[in-house]
Design a protein around this motif. Structure first.
Motif, PDB file in Angstrom:
ATOM      1  N   PRO A  96       0.847  -1.201   0.000  1.00  0.00           N
ATOM      2  CA  PRO A  96       0.000   0.000   0.000  1.00  0.00           C
ATOM      3  C   PRO A  96       0.884   1.253   0.000  1.00  0.00           C
ATOM      4  O   PRO A  96       2.068   1.170   0.329  1.00  0.00           O
ATOM      5  CB  PRO A  96      -0.793  -0.128   1.301  1.00  0.00           C
ATOM      6  CG  PRO A  96      -0.045  -1.072   2.166  1.00  0.00           C
ATOM      7  CD  PRO A  96       0.741  -1.966   1.266  1.00  0.00           C
ATOM      8  N   PRO A  97       0.309   2.408  -0.402  1.00  0.00           N
ATOM      9  CA  PRO A  97       1.107   3.649  -0.511  1.00  0.00           C
ATOM     10  C   PRO A  97       1.913   3.971   0.754  1.00  0.00           C
ATOM     11  O   PRO A  97       3.040   4.458   0.661  1.00  0.00           O
ATOM     12  CB  PRO A  97       0.051   4.723  -0.793  1.00  0.00           C
ATOM     13  CG  PRO A  97      -1.044   3.982  -1.485  1.00  0.00           C
ATOM     14  CD  PRO A  97      -1.084   2.625  -0.839  1.00  0.00           C
ATOM     15  N   GLU A  98       1.358   3.678   1.953  1.00  0.00           N
ATOM     16  CA  GLU A  98       2.072   4.015   3.200  1.00  0.00           C
ATOM     17  C   GLU A  98       3.317   3.144   3.422  1.00  0.00           C
ATOM     18  O   GLU A  98       4.108   3.425   4.310  1.00  0.00           O
ATOM     19  CB  GLU A  98       1.131   3.953   4.412  1.00  0.00           C
ATOM     20  CG  GLU A  98       0.438   2.648   4.656  1.00  0.00           C
ATOM     21  CD  GLU A  98      -0.880   2.535   3.895  1.00  0.00           C
ATOM     22  OE1 GLU A  98      -1.019   3.181   2.842  1.00  0.00           O
ATOM     23  OE2 GLU A  98      -1.755   1.784   4.361  1.00  0.00           O
ATOM     24  N   ASN A 141      -7.391   0.063  -1.801  1.00  0.00           N
ATOM     25  CA  ASN A 141      -6.341   0.665  -2.632  1.00  0.00           C
ATOM     26  C   ASN A 141      -6.814   0.907  -4.065  1.00  0.00           C
ATOM     27  O   ASN A 141      -6.039   1.379  -4.896  1.00  0.00           O
ATOM     28  CB  ASN A 141      -5.081  -0.222  -2.617  1.00  0.00           C
ATOM     29  CG  ASN A 141      -3.828   0.534  -3.037  1.00  0.00           C
ATOM     30  OD1 ASN A 141      -3.661   1.699  -2.684  1.00  0.00           O
ATOM     31  ND2 ASN A 141      -2.967  -0.116  -3.795  1.00  0.00           N
ATOM     32  N   GLY A 142      -8.086   0.529  -4.363  1.00  0.00           N
ATOM     33  CA  GLY A 142      -8.633   0.801  -5.688  1.00  0.00           C
ATOM     34  C   GLY A 142      -8.757  -0.419  -6.585  1.00  0.00           C
ATOM     35  O   GLY A 142      -9.375  -0.355  -7.646  1.00  0.00           O
ATOM     36  N   ASP A 168      -4.987  -5.683   1.540  1.00  0.00           N
ATOM     37  CA  ASP A 168      -6.320  -5.705   0.940  1.00  0.00           C
ATOM     38  C   ASP A 168      -6.759  -7.145   0.637  1.00  0.00           C
ATOM     39  O   ASP A 168      -7.930  -7.501   0.837  1.00  0.00           O
ATOM     40  CB  ASP A 168      -6.345  -4.877  -0.357  1.00  0.00           C
ATOM     41  CG  ASP A 168      -6.558  -3.380  -0.106  1.00  0.00           C
ATOM     42  OD1 ASP A 168      -6.883  -3.005   1.039  1.00  0.00           O
ATOM     43  OD2 ASP A 168      -6.417  -2.603  -1.058  1.00  0.00           O
ATOM     44  N   GLU A 175       1.893   2.038  -4.332  1.00  0.00           N
ATOM     45  CA  GLU A 175       1.173   3.064  -5.091  1.00  0.00           C
ATOM     46  C   GLU A 175      -0.309   2.729  -5.074  1.00  0.00           C
ATOM     47  O   GLU A 175      -0.682   1.573  -4.857  1.00  0.00           O
ATOM     48  CB  GLU A 175       1.689   3.099  -6.530  1.00  0.00           C
ATOM     49  CG  GLU A 175       1.499   1.765  -7.239  1.00  0.00           C
ATOM     50  CD  GLU A 175       2.244   1.695  -8.577  1.00  0.00           C
ATOM     51  OE1 GLU A 175       1.846   2.415  -9.501  1.00  0.00           O
ATOM     52  OE2 GLU A 175       3.208   0.927  -8.657  1.00  0.00           O
ATOM     53  N   PRO A 176      -1.188   3.736  -5.321  1.00  0.00           N
ATOM     54  CA  PRO A 176      -2.614   3.416  -5.364  1.00  0.00           C
ATOM     55  C   PRO A 176      -2.939   2.599  -6.610  1.00  0.00           C
ATOM     56  O   PRO A 176      -2.325   2.815  -7.651  1.00  0.00           O
ATOM     57  CB  PRO A 176      -3.292   4.802  -5.453  1.00  0.00           C
ATOM     58  CG  PRO A 176      -2.219   5.807  -5.229  1.00  0.00           C
ATOM     59  CD  PRO A 176      -0.922   5.163  -5.575  1.00  0.00           C
ATOM     60  N   GLY A 177      -3.877   1.675  -6.507  1.00  0.00           N
ATOM     61  CA  GLY A 177      -4.320   0.928  -7.677  1.00  0.00           C
ATOM     62  C   GLY A 177      -4.136  -0.571  -7.610  1.00  0.00           C
ATOM     63  O   GLY A 177      -5.112  -1.305  -7.659  1.00  0.00           O
ATOM     64  N   TYR A 209      -7.469  -1.233   6.714  1.00  0.00           N
ATOM     65  CA  TYR A 209      -7.623  -1.699   5.332  1.00  0.00           C
ATOM     66  C   TYR A 209      -9.052  -2.181   5.148  1.00  0.00           C
ATOM     67  O   TYR A 209      -9.567  -2.932   5.982  1.00  0.00           O
ATOM     68  CB  TYR A 209      -6.608  -2.811   5.029  1.00  0.00           C
ATOM     69  CG  TYR A 209      -5.201  -2.288   5.185  1.00  0.00           C
ATOM     70  CD1 TYR A 209      -4.626  -1.516   4.188  1.00  0.00           C
ATOM     71  CD2 TYR A 209      -4.476  -2.498   6.351  1.00  0.00           C
ATOM     72  CE1 TYR A 209      -3.356  -0.972   4.337  1.00  0.00           C
ATOM     73  CE2 TYR A 209      -3.201  -1.965   6.515  1.00  0.00           C
ATOM     74  CZ  TYR A 209      -2.650  -1.199   5.495  1.00  0.00           C
ATOM     75  OH  TYR A 209      -1.400  -0.659   5.647  1.00  0.00           O
ATOM     76  N   THR A 264      -2.945  -5.295  -2.948  1.00  0.00           N
ATOM     77  CA  THR A 264      -1.915  -5.308  -1.898  1.00  0.00           C
ATOM     78  C   THR A 264      -2.164  -6.525  -1.005  1.00  0.00           C
ATOM     79  O   THR A 264      -3.294  -7.035  -0.953  1.00  0.00           O
ATOM     80  CB  THR A 264      -1.977  -4.034  -1.012  1.00  0.00           C
ATOM     81  OG1 THR A 264      -3.178  -4.086  -0.224  1.00  0.00           O
ATOM     82  CG2 THR A 264      -1.971  -2.762  -1.833  1.00  0.00           C
TER      83      THR A 264
END
Lengths: 154, 154
Positions: free
Chosen positions: A31-33, B22-23, A45, A37-39, B4, A42
């Protein structure tokens, strides 16, 4: 006994490609943190989603068995990660399912399906964090689908 | 503390749509042996993949920290599901990572990264089944990338 497999291949930096046993493929990153990157998918998730999907599919199985007049179903799941023992880990998962059913009589049936799904979900039984179930029930104000078709012909 | 989230929406039968925090989006179903179909993401695959991806990204983080000369990395993960307590659950996960490194000196570094990744992976620390790590190391027979470029000019 069942075996489920996946393969990941490092591509560059902190990125990779995932191939699952059932044929599903995706790119993944942190994840971004954590320098992702977003998208992409992960790990965090995927973990929360695995519990959410397993609970949902268990619910749908019991809903079929109980002949529940189910009109709609959705479920949000929040996973809280924090420092534990002292490594980071998920401490708590909260499932927020929302079921729309046909009539008052379906409410106790739907409640029973929620409880059974939470008890028998195989992924839910494979995770360490405490799992909390907070459900909402609604009755569909519209007529049953058979009647709706007739209405539209009028 | 990190949160999350995911959302699933029932579409029809035992099928649904997943949206992750995260999308990332995907369709999902049960695996074929539980009235699903080949192709979509499944809860079982997502669970095994979450451990596999988390281990892999932890390994890549430690490999950067240790300045490991890593040339390639991939990891297979098998999850064994069986009847437990008496519900179905994952009993055992086996990670089979394979790392290709630049020289003999990188082997102990890579071993250390494997052990750290297994210890600090947040998803690995969130699952109940026993996790077994069976790794393979190889040394890249080719020259380092800088030399490879020169070779191709000859």
């Amino acid at each position: 006994m069942y075996v489920y497999s996946s393969k990941v291949v490092w591509t560059e930096g902190r990125r990779g490609k995932l191939t699952c046993g059932n044929g599903f493929k995706a790119s993944f990153s942190p994840p971004p943190e954590f320098q992702g990157e977003p998208g992409p998918l992960t790990p965090e998730d995927a973990f929360v989603a695995s519990v959410n999907m397993s609970f949902t599919l268990s619910f749908l199985k019991f809903a079929e068995q109980e002949k529940l007049d189910l009109r709609a179903f959705e479920c949000n799941c929040n996973g809280i990660m924090d420092r534990v023992t002292p490594q980071m880990a998920f401490k708590r998962l909260v499932l927020h399912p929302r079921a729309v059913v046909g009539s008052d009589d379906d409410i106790p049936k739907a409640e029973r399906c929620m409880d059974l799904a939470e008890k028998f979900s195989s992924v839910r039984n494979s995770v360490r964090p405490k799992v909390v179930l907070e459900y909402k029930m609604e009755i569909d104000k519209k007529k049953a689908p058979d009647n709706k078709a007739k209405d539209s012909e009028e």
